[in-house]
Design an enzyme around this catalytic site. Structure first.
Site, PDB file in Angstrom:
ATOM      1  CE  LYS A 130      -3.869   2.077   2.710  1.00 40.61           C
ATOM      2  NZ  LYS A 130      -4.506   1.875   3.827  1.00 40.61           N
ATOM      3  CB  ALA A 151       1.500  -5.824   9.686  1.00 40.15           C
ATOM      4  CB  THR A 206       5.052 -10.241  16.197  1.00 34.85           C
ATOM      5  OG1 THR A 206       5.858  -9.684  17.410  1.00 34.85           O
ATOM      6  CG2 THR A 206       3.485 -10.049  16.528  1.00 34.85           C
ATOM      7  CG  ASP A 207       8.644 -11.968  19.953  1.00 31.35           C
ATOM      8  OD1 ASP A 207       8.263 -10.693  19.707  1.00 31.35           O
ATOM      9  OD2 ASP A 207       9.818 -12.030  20.586  1.00 31.35           O
ATOM     10  CD  GLU A 208       5.463  -6.622  20.075  1.00 35.90           C
ATOM     11  OE1 GLU A 208       4.261  -6.086  20.255  1.00 35.90           O
ATOM     12  OE2 GLU A 208       6.527  -5.938  19.784  1.00 35.90           O
ATOM     13  CE1 TYR A 240       2.453  -5.306  14.608  1.00 36.50           C
ATOM     14  CE2 TYR A 240       3.550  -5.789  16.896  1.00 36.50           C
ATOM     15  CZ  TYR A 240       3.334  -6.045  15.434  1.00 36.50           C
ATOM     16  OH  TYR A 240       4.502  -6.731  14.859  1.00 36.50           O
ATOM     17  CB  SER A 262      -4.668  -7.243  20.706  1.00 39.55           C
ATOM     18  OG  SER A 262      -4.952  -5.869  20.216  1.00 39.55           O
ATOM     19  CB  THR A 263      -4.440  -6.144  15.302  1.00 36.54           C
ATOM     20  OG1 THR A 263      -3.271  -5.358  15.278  1.00 36.54           O
ATOM     21  CG2 THR A 263      -5.354  -4.929  15.912  1.00 36.54           C
ATOM     22  CE  LYS A 264       1.716  -9.602  12.949  1.00 39.89           C
ATOM     23  NZ  LYS A 264       1.816  -9.619  11.213  1.00 39.89           N
ATOM     24  CG  LEU A 271      16.716   3.755  27.776  1.00 38.29           C
ATOM     25  CD1 LEU A 271      16.795   2.657  26.758  1.00 38.29           C
ATOM     26  CD2 LEU A 271      17.989   3.577  28.721  1.00 38.29           C
ATOM     27  CE1 TYR A 272      10.417   5.754  23.683  1.00 36.19           C
ATOM     28  CE2 TYR A 272       9.173   3.812  23.438  1.00 36.19           C
ATOM     29  CZ  TYR A 272       9.492   4.969  22.863  1.00 36.19           C
ATOM     30  OH  TYR A 272       9.185   5.246  21.921  1.00 36.19           O
ATOM     31  CB  ALA A 299       0.554   3.400  27.650  1.00 39.21           C
TER      32      ALA A 299
HETATM   33  P1  NAD Z   1       7.162  -2.194   8.174  1.00 38.64           P
HETATM   34  O1  NAD Z   1       6.134  -1.418   8.816  1.00 38.64           O
HETATM   35  O2  NAD Z   1       8.404  -1.963   7.951  1.00 38.64           O
HETATM   36  O3  NAD Z   1       6.534  -2.712   6.853  1.00 38.64           O
HETATM   37  C1  NAD Z   1       5.015  -2.887   6.651  1.00 38.64           C
HETATM   38  C2  NAD Z   1       4.836  -2.712   5.019  1.00 38.64           C
HETATM   39  O4  NAD Z   1       3.378  -3.239   4.992  1.00 38.64           O
HETATM   40  C3  NAD Z   1       4.916  -1.567   4.458  1.00 38.64           C
HETATM   41  O5  NAD Z   1       5.760  -1.597   3.207  1.00 38.64           O
HETATM   42  C4  NAD Z   1       3.585  -1.047   4.284  1.00 38.64           C
HETATM   43  O6  NAD Z   1       3.387  -0.116   3.263  1.00 38.64           O
HETATM   44  C5  NAD Z   1       2.843  -2.285   3.932  1.00 38.64           C
HETATM   45  N1  NAD Z   1       1.304  -2.049   4.345  1.00 38.64           N
HETATM   46  C6  NAD Z   1       0.767  -1.679   5.480  1.00 38.64           C
HETATM   47  N2  NAD Z   1      -0.611  -1.593   5.494  1.00 38.64           N
HETATM   48  C7  NAD Z   1      -1.213  -2.349   4.098  1.00 38.64           C
HETATM   49  C8  NAD Z   1      -2.070  -2.489   3.425  1.00 38.64           C
HETATM   50  N3  NAD Z   1      -3.231  -2.122   3.975  1.00 38.64           N
HETATM   51  N4  NAD Z   1      -1.912  -3.112   2.327  1.00 38.64           N
HETATM   52  C9  NAD Z   1      -0.617  -3.517   1.649  1.00 38.64           C
HETATM   53  N5  NAD Z   1       0.389  -3.092   2.276  1.00 38.64           N
HETATM   54  C10 NAD Z   1       0.292  -2.591   3.374  1.00 38.64           C
HETATM   55  O7  NAD Z   1       6.961  -3.951   9.144  1.00 38.64           O
HETATM   56  P2  NAD Z   1       8.017  -4.737   9.318  1.00 38.64           P
HETATM   57  O8  NAD Z   1       8.794  -4.400  10.526  1.00 38.64           O
HETATM   58  O9  NAD Z   1       8.575  -4.912   8.049  1.00 38.64           O
HETATM   59  O10 NAD Z   1       7.204  -6.081   9.563  1.00 38.64           O
HETATM   60  C11 NAD Z   1       6.652  -6.848   8.679  1.00 38.64           C
HETATM   61  C12 NAD Z   1       6.143  -7.767   9.350  1.00 38.64           C
HETATM   62  O11 NAD Z   1       6.797  -8.579  10.150  1.00 38.64           O
HETATM   63  C13 NAD Z   1       4.518  -7.577  10.139  1.00 38.64           C
HETATM   64  O12 NAD Z   1       3.690  -8.355   9.801  1.00 38.64           O
HETATM   65  C14 NAD Z   1       5.177  -7.636  11.480  1.00 38.64           C
HETATM   66  O13 NAD Z   1       3.951  -7.910  12.340  1.00 38.64           O
HETATM   67  C15 NAD Z   1       6.107  -8.778  11.401  1.00 38.64           C
HETATM   68  N6  NAD Z   1       7.179  -8.801  12.396  1.00 38.64           N
HETATM   69  C16 NAD Z   1       7.882  -7.679  12.788  1.00 38.64           C
HETATM   70  C17 NAD Z   1       9.280  -8.024  13.525  1.00 38.64           C
HETATM   71  C18 NAD Z   1      10.095  -6.511  13.788  1.00 38.64           C
HETATM   72  O14 NAD Z   1      10.921  -6.438  14.673  1.00 38.64           O
HETATM   73  N7  NAD Z   1       9.937  -5.494  12.796  1.00 38.64           N
HETATM   74  C19 NAD Z   1       9.225  -8.739  14.278  1.00 38.64           C
HETATM   75  C20 NAD Z   1       8.138  -9.882  14.138  1.00 38.64           C
HETATM   76  C21 NAD Z   1       7.427  -9.866  13.243  1.00 38.64           C
HETATM   77  O1  DAU Z   2       9.198  -8.567  19.135  1.00 37.34           O
HETATM   78  C1  DAU Z   2       8.569  -8.193  17.885  1.00 37.34           C
HETATM   79  C2  DAU Z   2       8.155  -7.007  17.713  1.00 37.34           C
HETATM   80  O2  DAU Z   2       9.412  -6.241  17.350  1.00 37.34           O
HETATM   81  C3  DAU Z   2       7.332  -6.600  16.181  1.00 37.34           C
HETATM   82  O3  DAU Z   2       6.232  -7.337  16.303  1.00 37.34           O
HETATM   83  C4  DAU Z   2       7.132  -5.216  16.068  1.00 37.34           C
HETATM   84  O4  DAU Z   2       6.605  -5.136  14.738  1.00 37.34           O
HETATM   85  C5  DAU Z   2       8.558  -4.340  16.162  1.00 37.34           C
HETATM   86  O5  DAU Z   2       8.081  -2.857  16.024  1.00 37.34           O
HETATM   87  C6  DAU Z   2       9.220  -4.891  17.689  1.00 37.34           C
HETATM   88  O6  DAU Z   2       8.286  -4.150  18.674  1.00 37.34           O
HETATM   89  P1  DAU Z   2       9.012  -3.439  19.861  1.00 37.34           P
HETATM   90  O7  DAU Z   2       8.058  -2.724  20.326  1.00 37.34           O
HETATM   91  O8  DAU Z   2       9.597  -4.430  20.813  1.00 37.34           O
HETATM   92  O9  DAU Z   2       9.994  -2.543  18.881  1.00 37.34           O
HETATM   93  P2  DAU Z   2      10.465  -1.123  19.144  1.00 37.34           P
HETATM   94  O10 DAU Z   2      11.504  -0.884  18.188  1.00 37.34           O
HETATM   95  O11 DAU Z   2       9.233  -0.015  19.038  1.00 37.34           O
HETATM   96  O12 DAU Z   2      11.241  -0.836  20.631  1.00 37.34           O
HETATM   97  C7  DAU Z   2      12.017  -1.716  20.924  1.00 37.34           C
HETATM   98  C8  DAU Z   2      12.271  -1.234  22.679  1.00 37.34           C
HETATM   99  O13 DAU Z   2      12.889  -0.290  22.519  1.00 37.34           O
HETATM  100  C9  DAU Z   2      10.945  -1.718  23.353  1.00 37.34           C
HETATM  101  O14 DAU Z   2      11.248  -1.957  24.658  1.00 37.34           O
HETATM  102  C10 DAU Z   2      10.785  -0.015  23.443  1.00 37.34           C
HETATM  103  C11 DAU Z   2      12.073   0.671  23.442  1.00 37.34           C
HETATM  104  N1  DAU Z   2      12.206   1.894  23.004  1.00 37.34           N
HETATM  105  C12 DAU Z   2      11.723   2.078  21.750  1.00 37.34           C
HETATM  106  C13 DAU Z   2      11.834   3.347  21.082  1.00 37.34           C
HETATM  107  C14 DAU Z   2      11.368   3.876  19.510  1.00 37.34           C
HETATM  108  C15 DAU Z   2      12.946   3.084  23.395  1.00 37.34           C
HETATM  109  O15 DAU Z   2      13.508   2.688  24.748  1.00 37.34           O
HETATM  110  N2  DAU Z   2      13.350   4.184  22.968  1.00 37.34           N
HETATM  111  C16 DAU Z   2      12.835   4.467  21.652  1.00 37.34           C
HETATM  112  O16 DAU Z   2      12.992   5.590  21.277  1.00 37.34           O
END
Ligand code: NAD
Ligand code: DAU
Length: 332
Positions: free
Chosen positions: A34, A80, A121-123, A148, A150-152, A204-205, A272
């Site tokens: 998208k 997603a 995701t592991d979440e 996030y 809960s929808t996954k 850092l959160y 939160a």
């Molecule tokens: P991202 O946000 O970088 O990429 C998401 C992609 O999906 C984008 O290119 C976006 O344009 C596309 N998209 C969003 N809504 C759409 C829609 N309605 N139709 C078509 N395309 C759409 O995400 P990511 O970090 O690459 O994560 C990819 C997948 O892996 C997700 O399903 C996420 O839940 C899962 N995941 C992510 C992590 C992580 O650490 N990032 C870990 C485990 C699982």
């Molecule tokens: O565990 C898999 C998940 O990991 C995926 O499903 C998600 O798509 C992906 O975004 C990621 O989720 P987190 O919430 O763990 O990732 P995030 O990078 O947002 O944050 C990682 C940790 O760092 C988290 O404990 C929050 C903290 N954080 C995050 C940001 C952006 C900070 O301390 N400072 C920050 O600026």
């Protein structure tokens, strides 16, 4: 030669998987994306047009999805809304894309009996205590915390129901936190690296005790390909690389690798409902499919990731100001 539909193929992990397919298989790839704020065509730059076609569209568009699935031999579903902090501000896009979008793809997979792999995701399992000796496994009960996650979790349950009720040939993988090139600057690691490159202190959160289980995105891609080709239909696989680190340690390591004092960061208000600890047990994937991660040294993977952001400012700079403005409004 197969034709694979990769949803979300212009995102961080989806684009890595597309590059992995180009390098390791003969498949032709149809990306459906998208191009939300998180999708970026530049993440697919340089790939051969004969192998990779990109369609700009929404996974909730049933007509479009029906046409593309009809042309495909398999679907790998990455698309997603992926960021927890966004889901706390505006959950609706998460409900639409992660639930309705997955439903739409499943209905098409059911109609055409198409192999489906769902990226999750592991979440979905909630969080663990810091001193809990356990890690998430494929049988851990679902207990998601954020809009996030809960929808996954809901999307995973839809996949399981379509397997059981309609015999859709699907698998699911639940992966831990990814890092590596092409990750959006809203996420923890690239946010801190690009902050430092811009002369902003890392944020850092809370106290930074929260633990994440880091895996390089190349390793996520190789695991997904292993499951797609050798996984058992109906099964779930945990993907992880034994990479647990607390957030404070990660920030200190980034600062050290970038030549700055380890305390040159700011503590900002906590997220939160912030999940305390994620930890994945990948034994099933290793033992049943023989998968192994390539990146076993986190500092080395982080150094390479820092180098990539240093040399690809053209890729991340356009998103940086808007991302920091969003966090500034939250006081984070
Ligand atoms: P991202 O946000 O970088 O990429 C998401 C992609 O999906 C984008 O290119 C976006 O344009 C596309 N998209 C969003 N809504 C759409 C829609 N309605 N139709 C078509 N395309 C759409 O995400 P990511 O970090 O690459 O994560 C990819 C997948 O892996 C997700 O399903 C996420 O839940 C899962 N995941 C992510 C992590 C992580 O650490 N990032 C870990 C485990 C699982
Ligand atoms: O565990 C898999 C998940 O990991 C995926 O499903 C998600 O798509 C992906 O975004 C990621 O989720 P987190 O919430 O763990 O990732 P995030 O990078 O947002 O944050 C990682 C940790 O760092 C988290 O404990 C929050 C903290 N954080 C995050 C940001 C952006 C900070 O301390 N400072 C920050 O600026």
């Amino acid at each position: 030669m197969k034709r694979l539909l990769v949803t979300g193929g212009a995102g961080f992990i989806g684009s890595n998987f597309v590059r992995h397919l180009v390098g390791h298989t003969d498949h032709r790839i149809l990306v459906l994306d998208k191009f939300t704020y998180a999708g970026n065509l530049a993440s697919l730059a340089g790939l051969p047009a004969k192998r990779v076609e990109v369609v700009h569209g929404d996974i909730t568009d049933a007509q479009l999805v029906d046409r593309l699935v009809n042309e495909a031999d398999g679907i790998v579903h990455f698309a997603a809304e992926s960021h927890n902090d966004n889901s706390l501000q505006d959950p609706l896009p998460f409900v639409r894309t992660n639930l309705l979008g997955t439903y739409t793809l499943l209905e098409a997979a059911r109609k055409y009996d198409t192999r489906f792999h769902h990226i999750s995701t592991d979440e979905v399992y909630g969080d663990l205590d810091l001193d809990d000796p356990g890690r998430f496994t494929e049988t851990t009960p679902y207990n998601p915390s954020s809009p996030y996650s809960s929808t996954k979790a809901g999307s995973d349950l839809l996949v399981r129901a379509w397997v059981r009720s309609f015999d859709v040939p699907a698998t699911i993988s639940n992966c831990s936190n990814n890092y590596g090139p092409y990750q959006h600057v809203e996420k923890f690691i690239p946010r801190q690296i690009t902050n430092i490159l811009r002369g902003i202190r890392p944020k850092l959160y809370g106290r930074g005790n929260n633990v994440r289980d880091w895996i390089h995105t190349d390793d996520h891609s190789s695991a997904v390909l292993a499951i797609l080709t050798e996984g058992q239909i109906g099964e779930t696989y945990m993907i992880g690389a034994d990479g647990e680190h607390d957030n404070r340690t990660v920030v200190e390591l980034i600062l050290e690798l970038m030549g700055l004092p380890p305390d040159a960061y700011d503590n900002v208000p906590d997220r939160a409902g912030h999940d305390l600890r994620y930890a994945v047990n990948p034994t099933k994937l290793r033992e049943e499919l023989g998968w192994r991660p390539h990146y076993c040294d986190f500092a080395q993977g982080l150094r390479a990731t820092i180098d990539w952001y240093r040399t690809h400012e053209d890729w991340w700079a356009p998103a940086k100001d808007a991302t920091e403005a969003f966090y500034a409004r939250l006081g984070q």
